[in-house]
Design an enzyme around this catalytic site. Structure first.
Site, mmCIF file in Angstrom:
data_model
loop_
_atom_site.group_PDB
_atom_site.id
_atom_site.type_symbol
_atom_site.label_atom_id
_atom_site.label_comp_id
_atom_site.label_asym_id
_atom_site.label_seq_id
_atom_site.Cartn_x
_atom_site.Cartn_y
_atom_site.Cartn_z
ATOM 1 N N GLU A 284 0.825 -1.219 0.000
ATOM 2 C CA GLU A 284 0.000 0.000 0.000
ATOM 3 C C GLU A 284 0.853 1.260 0.000
ATOM 4 O OE1 GLU A 284 -3.000 0.192 3.057
ATOM 5 O OE2 GLU A 284 -4.299 -1.204 1.998
ATOM 6 N N HIS A 313 8.770 -27.055 -0.124
ATOM 7 C CA HIS A 313 8.100 -28.122 -0.870
ATOM 8 C C HIS A 313 6.920 -27.568 -1.651
ATOM 9 C CE1 HIS A 313 10.589 -30.986 1.355
ATOM 10 N NE2 HIS A 313 10.466 -30.092 2.330
ATOM 11 N N LYS A 427 -13.275 1.241 -1.667
ATOM 12 C CA LYS A 427 -14.212 1.534 -0.573
ATOM 13 C C LYS A 427 -15.426 2.288 -1.146
ATOM 14 C CE LYS A 427 -11.117 1.861 3.502
ATOM 15 N NZ LYS A 427 -10.684 2.662 4.639
#
Ligand code: PA5
Length: 449
Positions: A284, A313, A427
């Site tokens: 951000e 792995h 938002k």
């Protein structure tokens, strides 16, 4: 003190490493960025000048939380949640919530509801006893849909049970802005403030992160003191001896060479959650469309989290042989809290007998060193941050170093590391889709697409 090892970043060690010339030609740039921080300290630095707020939080938690509640739940998201999770997971046993209350010294379980997935919220509700729960609603803006929705759900449940919101909520928010302040006035709910100058993702050492930490018995004074000590050390050292400056500088240089994926690879389950916190602060703060002069740059470095040995792995094949676009930071621990010996059994089977009488501590260390060596040999640069122990002081230091590194890199790229216009966009369209007044035009726009 944390130990930072940059050896595998150098061109002598690693095909794509940074040379002394490259480093030296950028030293002035880092030094100037550091000067900007010193002369005009950002909120997260100013915060550490007077840490008396820490005692106030500690006192309140002792008087009003400990012994009074069995469960402590954070309702927040992003910068209002990730630090809380990382503090809890790194400084308390990973099985904290499953331990019997007596083993937790009577302290509450800690949960962070940082999503609005209905199944997630429901499952969290099922493991708490509402009359014995304190909810810490954390939202700097006091408007974020996720935190607010979970607040509304909890409030309704409290009211249905005849429980008073005042007894079950504590709010952490801006001193004035946002809807939470209105509810505080109305209901007399206890309030802690987030200093306006401290951005969400830089706020873990404010009441945002410290209340839940203190409720779990974490020594928040030592934690913040760890950051204060780190600040002094960084501010007093030369650029080359300054780990925050070197992290910023190396990642800047690697980014310019197209190595734009930054993996935080934790060889500790407890530290792994700091990779989540790092992902937010790095993404951000540095992912920006324009620089401070309005030039379009679309800058950013993509943070990735990995855990060792598990992800050897899963991911290391890609890191070694895939595109050469990654820079790895290993997190490792010198002294784990536990020492665990591998028993010597099947002494006639060589594939097992070599493990006998060695410890898991030795094994995880060997795995980290082997992986660092292998990725270096494949031309992939990597550094290590070694924790002598996982404790409050070292976590405080880690937080401050990475806040500084992020800020320095942002300043060197001439961008604002403290805004997040890309988050705000999402938002706003969410408000529009959820029918919030004032966002009708945005709703038409998104529904027309
Ligand atoms: O770093 C930030 O500013 C954001 O990620 C916020 O922390 C996040 O969006 C939550 O915002 P708020 O605390 O206002 O609810």
């Amino acid at each position: 003190m944390l130990k930072f090892n940059f050896n595998n970043f150098s061109v002598e060690r690693c095909l794509n490493g940074n040379s002394h010339n490259e480093i030296n030609s950028h030293l002035e740039k880092v030094r100037k960025s550091f000067e900007v921080i010193k002369t005009n300290p950002p909120g997260f630095v100013q915060l550490l000048e007077d840490i008396s707020y820490v005692n106030e939080i500690q006192q309140w938690v002792e008087d009003s939380v400990i012994g009074k509640y069995d469960h402590f739940v954070v309702l927040g998201i992003g910068g209002s949640a990730l630090g809380n999770i990382a503090l809890q997971k790194s400084l308390k046993p990973l099985n904290w919530n499953r331990m019997p209350k007596t083993q937790r010294d009577g302290l509450p379980t800690i949960d962070v509801w940082d999503n609005v997935d209905p199944d997630f919220v429901q499952s969290n509700l099922e493991v708490i006893d509402l009359p014995k729960t304190l909810f810490n609603v954390i939202s700097k803006s006091g408007t974020t849909a996720e935190a607010m929705s979970n607040y509304l759900i909890v409030r309704q449940l409290l009211l249905e049970k005849g429980l008073s919101p005042k007894d079950h909520f504590v709010f952490t928010t801006d001193p004035e802005k946002g809807v939470l302040n209105k509810i505080i006035e109305q209901d007399g709910i206890k309030k802690f403030i987030i200093p306006p100058s401290v951005g969400g993702r830089f706020s873990v050492l404010t009441p945002v992160g410290l209340i839940s930490a203190a409720a779990a018995g974490i020594d928040i004074e030592k934690l913040v003191q760890g950051a204060v000590n780190a600040k002094k050390r960084l501010f007093d050292s030369s650029v080359k001896d300054n780990p925050a400056a070197m992290i910023a500088l190396h990642h800047l240089l690697f980014g310019e060479k197209g190595m734009v994926i930054n993996v935080m690879f934790s060889y500790s389950n407890a530290l792994f959650y700091w990779a989540d916190w790092f992902r937010q602060i790095w993404a951000e703060s540095l992912g920006k469309a324009t620089d401070n002069d309005g030039n379009q740059i679309n800058y950013g470095l993509t943070p990735v989290k990995a855990i060792g040995a598990t992800d050897q792995h899963s991911q290391v094949q890609l890191y070694n042989d895939g595109p050469n676009d990654k820079v790895i930071t290993f997190l490792k621990v010198e002294n784990f809290h536990h020492q665990m010996t591998i028993p010597s059994l099947h002494t006639d089977i060589e594939a097992l007998s070599y493990l006998g009488e060695k410890s898991l501590n030795q094994l995880i260390d060997a795995e980290q060193r082997a992986t660092a060596y292998a990725v270096k040999n494949h031309g992939r640069p990597n550094m290590a941050v070694e924790f002598p122990r996982i404790d409050e002081e070292h976590i405080g230091e880690f937080i401050f170093v990475y806040e500084m590194a992020t800020t320095l890199l942002g300043y060197m790229k001439h961008i604002n590391p403290f805004d997040q216009p890309g988050v705000e966009d999402g938002k706003i369209y969410t408000y529009a889709l959820m029918g919030r007044t004032g966002f009708e035009e945005k709703r038409k726009e998104i529904e027309g697409n």
